[in-house]
Design an enzyme around this catalytic site. Structure first.
Site, PDB file in Angstrom:
ATOM      1  N   HIS A 111     -56.440  68.976 -32.890  1.00 22.54           N
ATOM      2  CA  HIS A 111     -55.112  69.169 -33.477  1.00 22.54           C
ATOM      3  C   HIS A 111     -54.263  67.903 -33.372  1.00 22.54           C
ATOM      4  CE1 HIS A 111     -51.376  71.575 -34.316  1.00 22.54           C
ATOM      5  NE2 HIS A 111     -50.841  70.580 -33.627  1.00 22.54           N
ATOM      6  N   GLU A 112     -54.189  67.353 -32.171  1.00 20.79           N
ATOM      7  CA  GLU A 112     -53.327  66.190 -31.977  1.00 20.79           C
ATOM      8  C   GLU A 112     -53.811  64.976 -32.758  1.00 20.79           C
ATOM      9  OE1 GLU A 112     -50.441  66.398 -30.870  1.00 20.79           O
ATOM     10  OE2 GLU A 112     -50.734  68.450 -30.207  1.00 20.79           O
ATOM     11  N   HIS A 133     -52.470  65.111 -36.192  1.00 20.03           N
ATOM     12  CA  HIS A 133     -51.174  64.435 -36.320  1.00 20.03           C
ATOM     13  C   HIS A 133     -51.390  62.925 -36.411  1.00 20.03           C
ATOM     14  CE1 HIS A 133     -48.441  67.753 -35.814  1.00 20.03           C
ATOM     15  NE2 HIS A 133     -48.909  68.087 -34.623  1.00 20.03           N
ATOM     16  N   HIS A 179     -52.369  61.761 -39.765  1.00 20.26           N
ATOM     17  CA  HIS A 179     -51.227  61.909 -40.668  1.00 20.26           C
ATOM     18  C   HIS A 179     -50.352  60.649 -40.609  1.00 20.26           C
ATOM     19  CE1 HIS A 179     -47.793  64.799 -42.153  1.00 20.26           C
ATOM     20  NE2 HIS A 179     -48.160  63.932 -43.073  1.00 20.26           N
TER      21      HIS A 179
END
Length: 715
Positions: free
Chosen positions: A502-503, A506, A509
């Site tokens: 998940h991190e 980011h 992104h």
């Protein structure tokens, strides 16, 4: 937790930074000149990608650098406001994008350290600077001359021949000015300034209280027999925590959510209750009581919204979101609540049946749910968390799991850089190379829990991407994985595995941002979009190809047995009624606090009563399933940037589940689909309407079907 993170930003850096002083006259810039040349923050770092040089930066450098940064930016902004030439896109809007370099540089490093390696001096400085940054921001956005220039450009924006990104920039600036109070009367502008300063002070105080209450509320156990049910590794970690705190025994530290992981293992019911109460009632008494703080926050936020003509803080806050209105949020949450509650009721029956084996007519309390849910899970899936974690060795998960997936999707590779200075010995730096072998950024990996680090997990940046500035990103991922005692293997849980994916979601992104203007780059998107690209990456952790590459026994290297893997994946949807309901409860509490009018907010005096009534109103007041965060330690909404926005995690997960299902059905883990996701989603930042960004990838709007399937919720 929702396997999500509070995406922590280095406060107030998204729009050419933030800032102070009276605004319609040119300021003396002597303060800038006085910043010592020896201060390493004064100029851009000469390290790769302008990475901070932590061999030179000391705490004493931050305050003078940030003060000089505010003075410098204000001088730059006032020069724009007082420009005698007619306003143009370049001499006003683009010029504003170029302001605040020193402030952004110094504040980005400072606030990263405040979150990851805080100490008394840093906390004190954050408390001091918060109101000053708020005032500084007001001095920019409440400047009449500056707003008139921006407004003139906004009014003629469609005749200026701007490209779509330039048009988006103008519209964002105009909206930011209006929402800051540029259209208010002078008297109301003064009120807004006063409110902003007080709100800044209160949010800092709220966060400081949580940190102190969590540390002071850690539960000390002197008899190791009371820890029956915990693994030897968990017992060793508790002993180490006690030693670090200068205490004899075993210290059960508090993580940031209501639930505590030890509740699923401890056989001693009395100790479970003590641990749960220490968590659930922290920051509700004594020196660190947050209830008066949050009541004042709610009241002042509602008053501020009223000044702008909005019925509530939620209505004001959601103007820049995808959802747009509180009604849209409540419709979303409300539409899911009955199905989620029905699933939770089924789980409750199974848990009560299991608990009744220990005691007839057993009444399941909040401190019992996770314990007996684990027994049900063991019965249904026969899973042993210690056995499972043997196949999830930290470095293998990171390099052969997360990095491998990013290579398969996007072609990037990461190589360690031991020559780049770090701010803590646990932090590692990697250089990132694109599919053509060109260097494109740096990644700081800060994964282990320590004293002074706030709870949760998040991504941040030291330097953001901008084609205008010619900057490449330096990205940080921060987590709170309990560090194994020296000499023992660093194993992680399945939840830790998915959070690592998940991190880094980011991270990419921010990494793949390909935007010209810095305020539109990377993760500078609305709260209900920002968690989408990261949540999307979580599901690759369970992809057969990916998991075969990293899920191997740390001793033998043998792959995780198929039977065990099948159980892990099936069990990942276990207890989702509980998980989803505790999230919905917290999101609804958030919306109810912030849907109050100024008059209503002023009448609230009992935090617990309000919270209980809010849950009952939506049919989620279930004693055994408390909200993920109770109000007194709900940092997302009272100390972070998620006020009236905690729903955003679910909104983003809808996008993520829908997009992942689309990719799965159209090729899956392929470079072609990865490139499409990179081109249409990850590279665009906030350079266009975010629903258009989503539809550019999928071709249609999302729906909730894939989300409910993802969570194992019966349709």
């Amino acid at each position: 937790m929702l396997r999500k993170t509070l995406l922590a930003s280095a406060v107030m850096l998204s729009l050419a930074a933030c800032t102070s002083v009276d605004t319609n006259t040119v300021t003396d810039t002597a303060q800038v000149a006085q910043l010592a040349d020896s201060n390493p923050l004064k100029n851009e770092s000469t390290l790769l990608y302008r990475a901070p040089d932590f061999t030179k930066i000391e705490d004493s450098h931050f305050k003078p650098a940030m003060e000089a940064g505010m003075a410098a930016q204000l001088a730059e902004v006032l020069a724009i406001a007082n420009n005698p030439d007619a306003p143009t896109f370049d001499n006003t809007v683009v010029a504003m994008e170029k302001t605040g370099e020193l402030l952004s540089r110094s504040a980005s490093v400072f606030y990263n350290l405040v979150g990851s390696t805080s100490n008394d001096a840093r906390q004190a400085l954050a408390a001091e600077m918060g109101p000053r940054f708020s005032e500084h921001n007001d001095n920019i956005y409440l400047n009449d001359k500056l707003f008139k220039r921006v407004e003139a450009i906004y009014n003629q924006r469609n005749e200026l021949g701007l490209d779509p990104e330039g048009l988006r920039l103008v519209e964002n600036y105009y909206q930011n000015f209006v929402l800051a109070g540029a259209n208010l009367s002078d008297a109301d502008k003064t009120k807004v300034r006063e409110l902003n300063k007080r709100l800044s002070t209160l949010t800092t105080q709220f966060g400081d209280n949580i940190l102190a209450a969590s540390q002071n509320g850690a539960l000390l156990v002197t008899d190791v027999k009371q820890l029956d049910g915990l693994s030897q590794g968990e017992i060793n970690a508790a002993k180490l925590a006690a030693e670090k705190a200068g205490k004899e025994g075993y210290l059960l530290t508090l993580t940031n959510t209501t639930r505590q992981s030890a509740l699923s293992s401890l056989t001693n019911r009395e100790l479970r209750e003590k641990l749960w109460r220490a968590s659930a009632y922290r920051a509700t008494s004594g020196e660190y009581d947050n209830r008066p703080v949050l009541l004042e926050l709610v009241k002042l936020r509602a008053e501020k919204a009223a000044l702008f003509g909005y019925n509530s803080w939620a209505e004001y806050q959601l103007q820049t979101s995808m959802a747009k209105t509180p009604e849209a949020v409540l419709d979303l949450l409300g539409s899911m609540a009955p199905k989620v509650a029905a699933n939770a009721a089924k789980e409750a029956k199974a848990i009560k049946a299991m608990a009744s084996k220990d005691q007839a007519n057993f009444e399941v309390k909040p401190w019992d749910w996770l314990y007996y849910a684990e027994k049900v899970r063991q019965k249904e899936y026969n899973l042993n968390s210690a056995e499972v974690s043997q196949y999830f060795e930290f470095n293998r998960v990171l390099e052969d799991g997360v990095f491998y997936t990013m290579n398969r999707l996007f072609g990037i590779t990461l190589k360690p850089r031991t020559d780049i200075p770090v701010y803590h010995p646990d932090v590692k730096v990697y250089e990132i190379f694109d599919k053509d072998g060109s260097s494109m950024g740096l990644f700081y990996a800060d994964y282990f829990a320590r004293e002074g680090k706030r709870g949760g997990a998040w991504m941040n940046t030291f330097v953001s991407q901008s084609n205008m500035k010619g900057t490449q990103p330096t990205i940080i991922n921060v987590m709170n994985i309990p560090k194994a005692p020296e000499g023992e293997p660093q194993l992680v849980s399945w939840d830790d595995v998915t959070t690592m994916f998940h991190e880094f979601g980011h991270g990419v992104h921010g990494l793949f941002s390909d935007v010209y203007y810095p305020s539109l780059a990377g993760t500078n998107v609305s709260r209900d979009f920002v968690e989408f690209p990261s949540t999307f990456q979580e599901d690759w952790a369970a992809n057969p190809e990916v998991i075969a590459n990293y899920a191997k026994n740390y001793k033998t290297g043998a792959p995780i047995p198929k039977e065990l893997l099948d159980k892990v994946l099936a069990a990942s949807n276990f207890n989702q009624g509980f998980d989803t309901l505790e999230y919905l409860a917290a999101a609804l509490v958030d919306m109810e606090w912030h849907a109050l009018s100024a008059e209503e907010a002023a009448q609230i005096t009992d935090v617990e009563a309000f919270e209980k009534a809010a849950l009952a109103k939506h049919g989620v007041n279930i004693e055994a399933i408390p909200p993920r965060y109770k109000s007194a330690y709900f940092a997302h909404i009272f100390a972070g940037g998620y006020s009236a926005g905690y729903y955003a995690y679910m909104w983003s997960e809808i996008l993520a589940a829908d997009a992942f299902a689309h990719m799965r059905d159209n090729g899956g883990l392929t470079r072609e689909m990865g490139q499409r996701f990179r081109d249409t989603i990850l590279s665009r930042g906030n350079s266009q309407d975010l629903m258009k960004t989503y539809m550019d990838f999928k071709g249609s709007k999302p729906d909730t079907t894939a989300l409910l399937e993802r969570r194992g919720i019966s349709l």
